[in-house]
Scaffold this motif. Structure first.
Motif, PDB file in Angstrom:
ATOM      1  N   THR A 115      -3.224  -5.221   2.166  1.00  0.00           N
ATOM      2  CA  THR A 115      -4.049  -4.306   3.331  1.00  0.00           C
ATOM      3  C   THR A 115      -5.455  -4.015   2.973  1.00  0.00           C
ATOM      4  O   THR A 115      -6.491  -4.581   3.801  1.00  0.00           O
ATOM      5  CB  THR A 115      -3.413  -2.943   3.600  1.00  0.00           C
ATOM      6  OG1 THR A 115      -2.053  -2.771   3.988  1.00  0.00           O
ATOM      7  CG2 THR A 115      -4.175  -2.320   4.843  1.00  0.00           C
ATOM      8  N   GLY A 116      -5.790  -3.869   1.746  1.00  0.00           N
ATOM      9  CA  GLY A 116      -7.130  -3.730   1.497  1.00  0.00           C
ATOM     10  C   GLY A 116      -7.854  -5.152   1.370  1.00  0.00           C
ATOM     11  O   GLY A 116      -9.140  -5.210   1.636  1.00  0.00           O
ATOM     12  N   ARG A 117      -6.975  -6.371   1.112  1.00  0.00           N
ATOM     13  CA  ARG A 117      -7.641  -7.533   1.173  1.00  0.00           C
ATOM     14  C   ARG A 117      -8.099  -8.001   2.337  1.00  0.00           C
ATOM     15  O   ARG A 117      -8.903  -8.683   2.650  1.00  0.00           O
ATOM     16  CB  ARG A 117      -6.677  -8.436   0.474  1.00  0.00           C
ATOM     17  CG  ARG A 117      -6.335  -8.652  -0.990  1.00  0.00           C
ATOM     18  CD  ARG A 117      -5.190  -9.447  -1.259  1.00  0.00           C
ATOM     19  NE  ARG A 117      -5.038  -9.113  -2.979  1.00  0.00           N
ATOM     20  CZ  ARG A 117      -5.175 -10.133  -3.581  1.00  0.00           C
ATOM     21  NH1 ARG A 117      -5.561 -11.155  -3.502  1.00  0.00           N
ATOM     22  NH2 ARG A 117      -4.869  -9.562  -5.045  1.00  0.00           N
ATOM     23  N   LEU A 118      -7.195  -7.462   3.336  1.00  0.00           N
ATOM     24  CA  LEU A 118      -7.575  -7.854   4.893  1.00  0.00           C
ATOM     25  C   LEU A 118      -9.062  -7.263   5.045  1.00  0.00           C
ATOM     26  O   LEU A 118      -9.758  -7.575   6.019  1.00  0.00           O
ATOM     27  CB  LEU A 118      -6.644  -6.905   5.862  1.00  0.00           C
ATOM     28  CG  LEU A 118      -6.734  -7.298   7.419  1.00  0.00           C
ATOM     29  CD1 LEU A 118      -6.565  -8.655   7.620  1.00  0.00           C
ATOM     30  CD2 LEU A 118      -5.812  -6.407   8.122  1.00  0.00           C
ATOM     31  N   PHE A 119      -9.409  -6.090   4.719  1.00  0.00           N
ATOM     32  CA  PHE A 119     -10.962  -5.539   4.755  1.00  0.00           C
ATOM     33  C   PHE A 119     -11.708  -5.751   3.475  1.00  0.00           C
ATOM     34  O   PHE A 119     -12.604  -4.972   3.242  1.00  0.00           O
ATOM     35  CB  PHE A 119     -10.641  -3.792   4.729  1.00  0.00           C
ATOM     36  CG  PHE A 119      -9.785  -3.513   5.934  1.00  0.00           C
ATOM     37  CD1 PHE A 119     -10.250  -3.685   7.480  1.00  0.00           C
ATOM     38  CD2 PHE A 119      -8.453  -3.067   5.864  1.00  0.00           C
ATOM     39  CE1 PHE A 119      -9.453  -3.531   8.444  1.00  0.00           C
ATOM     40  CE2 PHE A 119      -7.823  -2.871   7.013  1.00  0.00           C
ATOM     41  CZ  PHE A 119      -8.029  -2.613   8.157  1.00  0.00           C
ATOM     42  N   THR A 155     -11.250  -5.283   0.318  1.00  0.00           N
ATOM     43  CA  THR A 155     -11.322  -4.361  -0.633  1.00  0.00           C
ATOM     44  C   THR A 155     -10.018  -4.426  -1.253  1.00  0.00           C
ATOM     45  O   THR A 155      -9.168  -2.997  -1.013  1.00  0.00           O
ATOM     46  CB  THR A 155     -11.853  -2.890  -0.186  1.00  0.00           C
ATOM     47  OG1 THR A 155     -10.876  -2.392   0.907  1.00  0.00           O
ATOM     48  CG2 THR A 155     -13.032  -2.770   0.375  1.00  0.00           C
ATOM     49  N   PRO A 156      -9.612  -5.006  -2.026  1.00  0.00           N
ATOM     50  CA  PRO A 156      -8.272  -5.133  -2.458  1.00  0.00           C
ATOM     51  C   PRO A 156      -8.115  -3.834  -3.796  1.00  0.00           C
ATOM     52  O   PRO A 156      -9.309  -3.503  -4.182  1.00  0.00           O
ATOM     53  CB  PRO A 156      -8.192  -6.292  -3.504  1.00  0.00           C
ATOM     54  CG  PRO A 156      -9.409  -6.967  -3.570  1.00  0.00           C
ATOM     55  CD  PRO A 156     -10.511  -6.239  -2.408  1.00  0.00           C
ATOM     56  N   LEU A 157      -6.930  -3.439  -4.003  1.00  0.00           N
ATOM     57  CA  LEU A 157      -6.639  -2.417  -4.953  1.00  0.00           C
ATOM     58  C   LEU A 157      -7.033  -2.857  -6.308  1.00  0.00           C
ATOM     59  O   LEU A 157      -6.694  -3.857  -6.809  1.00  0.00           O
ATOM     60  CB  LEU A 157      -5.139  -2.078  -4.880  1.00  0.00           C
ATOM     61  CG  LEU A 157      -4.822  -0.969  -5.584  1.00  0.00           C
ATOM     62  CD1 LEU A 157      -5.444   0.257  -5.388  1.00  0.00           C
ATOM     63  CD2 LEU A 157      -3.302  -0.518  -5.708  1.00  0.00           C
ATOM     64  N   TYR A 158      -8.119  -2.357  -7.151  1.00  0.00           N
ATOM     65  CA  TYR A 158      -8.395  -2.437  -8.182  1.00  0.00           C
ATOM     66  C   TYR A 158      -7.325  -2.130  -9.234  1.00  0.00           C
ATOM     67  O   TYR A 158      -6.632  -1.192  -9.483  1.00  0.00           O
ATOM     68  CB  TYR A 158      -9.527  -1.693  -8.725  1.00  0.00           C
ATOM     69  CG  TYR A 158     -10.342  -2.125  -9.995  1.00  0.00           C
ATOM     70  CD1 TYR A 158     -11.106  -3.224 -10.283  1.00  0.00           C
ATOM     71  CD2 TYR A 158     -10.122  -1.208 -11.012  1.00  0.00           C
ATOM     72  CE1 TYR A 158     -11.352  -3.488 -11.545  1.00  0.00           C
ATOM     73  CE2 TYR A 158     -10.754  -1.364 -12.223  1.00  0.00           C
ATOM     74  CZ  TYR A 158     -11.115  -2.412 -12.482  1.00  0.00           C
ATOM     75  OH  TYR A 158     -11.934  -2.743 -13.766  1.00  0.00           O
ATOM     76  N   GLY A 159      -7.036  -3.222  -9.892  1.00  0.00           N
ATOM     77  CA  GLY A 159      -5.741  -3.267 -11.041  1.00  0.00           C
ATOM     78  C   GLY A 159      -4.628  -3.216 -10.429  1.00  0.00           C
ATOM     79  O   GLY A 159      -3.424  -2.947 -11.068  1.00  0.00           O
ATOM     80  N   ALA A 160      -4.444  -3.863  -9.146  1.00  0.00           N
ATOM     81  CA  ALA A 160      -2.939  -3.981  -8.608  1.00  0.00           C
ATOM     82  C   ALA A 160      -2.221  -5.150  -9.641  1.00  0.00           C
ATOM     83  O   ALA A 160      -1.004  -4.927  -9.603  1.00  0.00           O
ATOM     84  CB  ALA A 160      -3.294  -4.668  -7.222  1.00  0.00           C
ATOM     85  N   GLN A 161      -2.679  -6.269  -9.899  1.00  0.00           N
ATOM     86  CA  GLN A 161      -2.161  -6.911 -11.093  1.00  0.00           C
ATOM     87  C   GLN A 161      -1.419  -6.353 -12.300  1.00  0.00           C
ATOM     88  O   GLN A 161      -0.372  -6.455 -12.489  1.00  0.00           O
ATOM     89  CB  GLN A 161      -2.717  -8.373 -11.341  1.00  0.00           C
ATOM     90  CG  GLN A 161      -2.143  -9.116 -12.087  1.00  0.00           C
ATOM     91  CD  GLN A 161      -3.051 -10.313 -12.635  1.00  0.00           C
ATOM     92  OE1 GLN A 161      -3.976 -10.578 -12.218  1.00  0.00           O
ATOM     93  NE2 GLN A 161      -2.350 -11.238 -13.551  1.00  0.00           N
TER      94      GLN A 161
END
Length: 164
Positions: A36-40, A42-48
């Motif tokens: 969802t953040g990538r859509l805007f 702003t991906p989640l930092y540290g998601a990987q």
């Protein structure tokens, strides 16, 4: 004594499955927030990092429950062709081999955690200490090994009761 061990094994198996399930819910939430953040933009930092470390909890947390439910993959093409004693023997051998394998995994991961502590190893992006996850994996492997060992003894005891 066996009833006491079996009761504690069931509790530990259920606990590891609950922790693995919580890890799965967390994994889904991380992926959902990240996508969802990538859509805007702003991906989640540290998601990987979160996904990689949580996946070890998901996989090994459910391993003992999979063994308890006999939900592991089994190839039984020739099972009907073999005598009952050979099928029972192969089941006992499989449980003992699985217990040894998971004990080996626990020991190896524990040794690896000591190296992680010594070198202060952490995940790439957000710096989660790897040793914590290695300890969890080690604990789940010990629980799985213990459960498989109890299952082997249960199958052996049942075989003796049938002959008595």
């Amino acid at each position: 004594m066996y009833a006491f061990l079996a009761r504690w094994a069931d509790r530990l198996i259920n606990l590891s499955a609950v922790i693995g399930s919580a890890g799965l819910i967390f994994e889904v939430a991380v992926i959902l927030v990240d996508v969802t953040g990538r859509l805007f933009n702003t991906p989640l930092y540290g998601a990987q990092d979160l996904s990689e470390m949580t996946m070890s909890i998901v996989v090994f947390g459910g391993m003992a429950m999979a063994d308890k439910l006999r939900a592991h993959v089994a190839v039984d093409i020739f099972e009907e062709q073999f005598p009952a004693w050979l099928n029972r023997s192969s089941d006992v051998f499989s449980a003992l081999a699985g217990a040894a394998i998971f004990a080996g995994i626990a020991w190896t991961v524990y040794q690896s955690s000591q190296i992680s502590l010594m070198l202060n190893l952490a995940t790439n992006v957000i710096g989660l200490p790897k040793a914590w996850f290695q300890w969890a994996l080690c604990a789940f492997s010990v629980i799985t090994s213990f459960a498989m060992l109890l299952r082997a003894f249960e199958m052996l005891a049942r075989k003796r009761e049938q002959h008595a």
